[in-house]
Design an enzyme around this catalytic site. Structure first.
Site, PDB file in Angstrom:
ATOM      1  N   GLY A  15      95.914 -17.110  92.757  1.00 19.38           N
ATOM      2  CA  GLY A  15      95.268 -18.425  92.675  1.00 19.38           C
ATOM      3  C   GLY A  15      95.678 -19.193  91.434  1.00 19.38           C
ATOM      4  N   MET A  19      92.167 -24.532  89.457  1.00 16.75           N
ATOM      5  CA  MET A  19      91.650 -24.812  88.112  1.00 16.75           C
ATOM      6  C   MET A  19      91.385 -23.508  87.350  1.00 16.75           C
ATOM      7  SD  MET A  19      88.283 -26.915  86.882  1.00 16.75           S
ATOM      8  CE  MET A  19      87.109 -26.011  87.860  1.00 16.75           C
ATOM      9  N   ARG A  41     101.901 -20.376  97.301  1.00 12.00           N
ATOM     10  CA  ARG A  41     101.466 -20.133  98.675  1.00 12.00           C
ATOM     11  C   ARG A  41     102.647 -20.060  99.642  1.00 12.00           C
ATOM     12  NH1 ARG A  41      96.196 -22.958 101.245  1.00 12.00           N
ATOM     13  NH2 ARG A  41      95.475 -22.383  99.178  1.00 12.00           N
ATOM     14  N   SER A 112      80.695 -16.444  91.480  1.00 10.30           N
ATOM     15  CA  SER A 112      80.046 -17.742  91.289  1.00 10.30           C
ATOM     16  C   SER A 112      78.562 -17.525  91.050  1.00 10.30           C
ATOM     17  CB  SER A 112      80.237 -18.561  92.559  1.00 10.30           C
ATOM     18  OG  SER A 112      79.274 -19.579  92.635  1.00 10.30           O
ATOM     19  N   SER A 113      77.928 -18.487  90.372  1.00  6.70           N
ATOM     20  CA  SER A 113      76.489 -18.357  90.117  1.00  6.70           C
ATOM     21  C   SER A 113      75.666 -18.571  91.388  1.00  6.70           C
ATOM     22  CB  SER A 113      76.044 -19.358  89.043  1.00  6.70           C
ATOM     23  OG  SER A 113      76.333 -20.672  89.460  1.00  6.70           O
ATOM     24  N   CYS A 114      76.300 -19.055  92.475  1.00 10.41           N
ATOM     25  CA  CYS A 114      75.518 -19.297  93.695  1.00 10.41           C
ATOM     26  C   CYS A 114      75.234 -18.026  94.477  1.00 10.41           C
ATOM     27  CB  CYS A 114      76.174 -20.343  94.577  1.00 10.41           C
ATOM     28  SG  CYS A 114      77.717 -19.794  95.253  1.00 10.41           S
ATOM     29  N   TYR A 141      79.520 -19.505 101.555  1.00 11.31           N
ATOM     30  CA  TYR A 141      80.374 -19.235 100.396  1.00 11.31           C
ATOM     31  C   TYR A 141      79.778 -18.111  99.550  1.00 11.31           C
ATOM     32  CZ  TYR A 141      82.600 -20.169  95.853  1.00 11.31           C
ATOM     33  OH  TYR A 141      83.271 -20.056  94.666  1.00 11.31           O
ATOM     34  N   LYS A 145      81.213 -14.367  98.406  1.00  9.28           N
ATOM     35  CA  LYS A 145      81.341 -13.925  97.010  1.00  9.28           C
ATOM     36  C   LYS A 145      80.553 -12.636  96.766  1.00  9.28           C
ATOM     37  CE  LYS A 145      84.162 -16.879  95.182  1.00  9.28           C
ATOM     38  NZ  LYS A 145      85.453 -16.407  94.632  1.00  9.28           N
ATOM     39  N   THR A 169      79.296 -19.728  85.870  1.00  9.86           N
ATOM     40  CA  THR A 169      78.430 -20.807  86.279  1.00  9.86           C
ATOM     41  C   THR A 169      79.304 -21.994  86.718  1.00  9.86           C
ATOM     42  OG1 THR A 169      76.498 -22.012  85.562  1.00  9.86           O
ATOM     43  CG2 THR A 169      78.256 -21.810  83.967  1.00  9.86           C
ATOM     44  N   HIS A 184      83.129 -31.056  93.170  1.00  7.94           N
ATOM     45  CA  HIS A 184      81.872 -30.760  92.484  1.00  7.94           C
ATOM     46  C   HIS A 184      81.405 -32.006  91.724  1.00  7.94           C
ATOM     47  CE1 HIS A 184      83.123 -26.495  93.055  1.00  7.94           C
ATOM     48  NE2 HIS A 184      81.844 -26.413  93.347  1.00  7.94           N
ATOM     49  N   TRP A 207      74.424 -38.879  93.761  1.00  6.72           N
ATOM     50  CA  TRP A 207      73.744 -38.201  94.872  1.00  6.72           C
ATOM     51  C   TRP A 207      72.455 -37.520  94.443  1.00  6.72           C
ATOM     52  CZ3 TRP A 207      78.393 -34.976  97.169  1.00  6.72           C
ATOM     53  CH2 TRP A 207      79.401 -35.868  97.569  1.00  6.72           C
ATOM     54  N   ARG A 214      71.596 -27.989  86.105  1.00  7.38           N
ATOM     55  CA  ARG A 214      72.824 -27.201  86.238  1.00  7.38           C
ATOM     56  C   ARG A 214      73.367 -26.845  84.859  1.00  7.38           C
ATOM     57  NH1 ARG A 214      71.247 -27.169  90.612  1.00  7.38           N
ATOM     58  NH2 ARG A 214      72.278 -27.634  92.594  1.00  7.38           N
TER      59      ARG A 214
HETATM   60  P1  GDP Z   1      76.082 -27.163  93.471  1.00  5.83           P
HETATM   61  O1  GDP Z   1      75.835 -26.681  92.072  1.00  5.83           O
HETATM   62  O2  GDP Z   1      76.547 -26.084  94.398  1.00  5.83           O
HETATM   63  O3  GDP Z   1      74.888 -27.910  94.021  1.00  5.83           O
HETATM   64  O4  GDP Z   1      77.358 -28.118  93.394  1.00  5.83           O
HETATM   65  P2  GDP Z   1      77.731 -29.654  93.111  1.00  5.83           P
HETATM   66  O5  GDP Z   1      78.511 -29.673  91.843  1.00  5.83           O
HETATM   67  O6  GDP Z   1      78.416 -30.175  94.319  1.00  5.83           O
HETATM   68  O7  GDP Z   1      76.364 -30.478  92.944  1.00  5.83           O
HETATM   69  C1  GDP Z   1      75.509 -30.345  91.865  1.00  5.83           C
HETATM   70  C2  GDP Z   1      74.397 -31.360  91.912  1.00  5.83           C
HETATM   71  O8  GDP Z   1      74.935 -32.667  91.589  1.00  5.83           O
HETATM   72  C3  GDP Z   1      73.690 -31.535  93.266  1.00  5.83           C
HETATM   73  O9  GDP Z   1      72.286 -31.701  93.003  1.00  5.83           O
HETATM   74  C4  GDP Z   1      74.278 -32.833  93.812  1.00  5.83           C
HETATM   75  O10 GDP Z   1      73.404 -33.512  94.706  1.00  5.83           O
HETATM   76  C5  GDP Z   1      74.452 -33.625  92.509  1.00  5.83           C
HETATM   77  N1  GDP Z   1      75.430 -34.739  92.602  1.00  5.83           N
HETATM   78  C6  GDP Z   1      75.208 -36.009  92.206  1.00  5.83           C
HETATM   79  N2  GDP Z   1      76.259 -36.791  92.441  1.00  5.83           N
HETATM   80  C7  GDP Z   1      77.224 -35.995  92.980  1.00  5.83           C
HETATM   81  C8  GDP Z   1      78.560 -36.233  93.427  1.00  5.83           C
HETATM   82  O11 GDP Z   1      79.107 -37.326  93.369  1.00  5.83           O
HETATM   83  N3  GDP Z   1      79.254 -35.146  93.890  1.00  5.83           N
HETATM   84  C9  GDP Z   1      78.691 -33.899  93.954  1.00  5.83           C
HETATM   85  N4  GDP Z   1      79.430 -32.864  94.421  1.00  5.83           N
HETATM   86  N5  GDP Z   1      77.415 -33.655  93.560  1.00  5.83           N
HETATM   87  C10 GDP Z   1      76.693 -34.681  93.075  1.00  5.83           C
END
Ligand code: GDP
Length: 326
Positions: A15, A19, A41, A112-114, A141, A145, A169, A184, A207, A214
C-alpha cells in the site's frame, strides 16, 4: 539484544501509494532503511492470492507492513459497503497468510479506531474490542479490520509468528484523498473551504450537527509510531499486549468537536464566511477518543499539533491542487 528489523533487511510495505503507506516508506527511508520493497498495483494486485503468495516467496522480506486498504469517509462507507468489507478481507487474508507461508516472522497490520463499539467508554482502551455493537455507518469496514487483528493473533498463537497490529485514530495529512464526497472530514472540508475562499462565497456546508468528537493524527506521527512499534523487542511488545490482545492504539489522546475542526480548517484556508450545518448527513459515532496509555508506556507520543498538521496538509493540497482536481 535488540529485536529491531535491521536497516539492511528487506521490508515490504504493502500500500505504498496510499497516504499511510507512503508515510511509512518516508519514515523508513529517513531512518536509513536501504531495502524498502514496494510493488505498484500494475505489478502486484493484492486481491490476487496466487500473485501475493508468489511475490512474498520470491522477495523473502524480513518484515511486512500492511498499509494497503480500501478506505474512505462516512459517506463512502455508507455507499460502498460491499467494496469496503470484501476488498479489505481479501487484502488482509492474502498478505497475512501469504507472509506466514513465505516464512515472514514480523508483520505490522494497520487497523482503525472504528473497530471499537459505537458506545465504548471514552477514552477507548484496547480491551473494549468486541464488547458491544459497532457504528453502523462503517460496520463492514470495521468487521474487516477486526478480522485482520484476529488473523494476526491467530497466526501468533498457532504458529508462533510475531504479527502486531496498530489501530490509528482518524488520519490526515499529505497524500490524503480530497474527493468531495468520498473523503474523510479533514480533506473534504479543506477542499470545500479552499474553493469557497477562492470564489469569495458567503457560506460553506458542513455535514451533520458539528457535535461529534474526533481525534486526528497526522500521518507522519502515525508512521513514526508504526516503525517504533515494529522495532520493539518481542518481550517488550508482549508484556504490553498479551495474552489475548495483539493490537495497540495509536493516537494523540486529544479530541475536538467537528465544529471546532471546521473553524480551524476555515482559519487555515482563509475562509471567512458562515458555516451551514447539513443535518441530512450522518454524524456517525458520537465520540472516538483513543486511550493511548499503552503506547505511552512503550515509549512513544505524538508531536504534531492539529493546527501545525492542518497547515502542512493545506500546503500539500495547494502544491497538488491541479492533479487533485484533474
Ligand atoms: P468517521 O470518523 O468514520 O465518522 O469519518 P469522517 O471523517 O468521514 O467523518 C467525521 C465526522 O465529520 C462525521 O460526523 C461527519 O458527519 C463530519 N463531517 C462534516 N463535514 C464533512 C465532510 O465534508 N466530509 C466528511 N467525510 N465528513 C464530514
Amino acid at each position: 539484544m535488540s529485536d529491531a528489523v535491521y536497516r539492511d533487511a528487506p521490508v515490504f510495505v504493502a500500500g505504498h501509494r496510499g497516504m499511510a503507506g507512503s508515510a511509512i516508506v518516508r519514515r523508513l527511508a529517513a531512518l536509513g532503511y536501504r531495502r524498502i520493497l514496494t510493488a505498484p498495483r500494475s505489478e502486484l494486485d493484492l486481491a490476487d492470492q496466487a500473485a501475493v503468495r508468489g511475490y512474498l516467496q520470491r522477495q523473502q522480506p524480513a518484515a511486512v507492513v500492511l498499509a494497503a486498504a480500501r478506505v474512505g469517509g462516512i459517506q463512502a462507507n455508507n455507499n460502498y459497503p460491499a467494496d469496503f468489507i470484501a476488498e479489505n478481507l481479501q487484502i488482509e487474508l492474502n498478505v497475512i497468510d501469504g507472509a506466514h507461508r513465505a516464512g515472514v516472522q514480523r508483520l505490522l497490520f494497520l487497523g482503525s479506531s472504528c473497530i471499537y463499539p459505537r458506545l465504548a467508554p471514552q477514552p477507548m482502551r484496547e480491551d473494549a474490542l468486541l464488547t458491544g455493537l459497532l457504528e453502523p455507518t462503517n460496520e463492514p469496514y470495521a468487521v474487516a479490520k477486526i478480522a485482520g487483528i484476529k488473523l494476526c493473533e491467530s497466526f501468533n498463537r498457532q504458529h508462533g509468528r510475531d504479527y502486531r497490529s496498530v489501530m490509528p485514530t482518524n488520519l490526515y495529512g499529505p497524500g490524503d484523498n480530497f474527493h468531495p464526497e468520498d473523503s474523510h472530514v479533514i480533506p473534504g472540508l479543506m477542499r470545500r473551504f479552499h474553493e469557497a475562499a477562492q470564489r469569495g462565497d458567503a457560506e460553506v456546508v458542513v455535514w451533520g450537527s458539528g457535535t461529534p468528537m474526533r481525534e486526528f493524527l497526522h500521518v507522519d506521527d502515525m508512521a513514526a509510531a508504526s516503525v517504533h512499534v515494529m522495532n520493539l523487542p518481542r518481550d517488550t511488545w508482549q508484556a504490553h499486549t498479551q495474552p489475548m490482545l495483539s493490537h495497540l492504539n495509536v493516537g494523540t489522546g486529544v479530541d475536538c468537536s467537528i465544529r471546532e475542526l471546521a473553524e480551524a480548517v476555515a482559519r487555515v484556508t482563509g475562509f471567512r464566511g458562515r458555516l451551514v450545518w447539513d443535518a441530512s448527513k450522518p454524524d456517525g459515532a458520537p465520540r472516538k477518543l483513543m486511550d493511548v496509555s499503552r503506547l505511552a508506556a512503550l515509549g512513544w507520543k505524538a508531536s504534531i499539533t492539529l493546527e501545525e498538521g492542518l497547515r502542512d496538509t493545506y500546503a500539500w493540497f495547494r502544491a497538488h491542487a491541479a492533479e487533485i482536481r484533474g
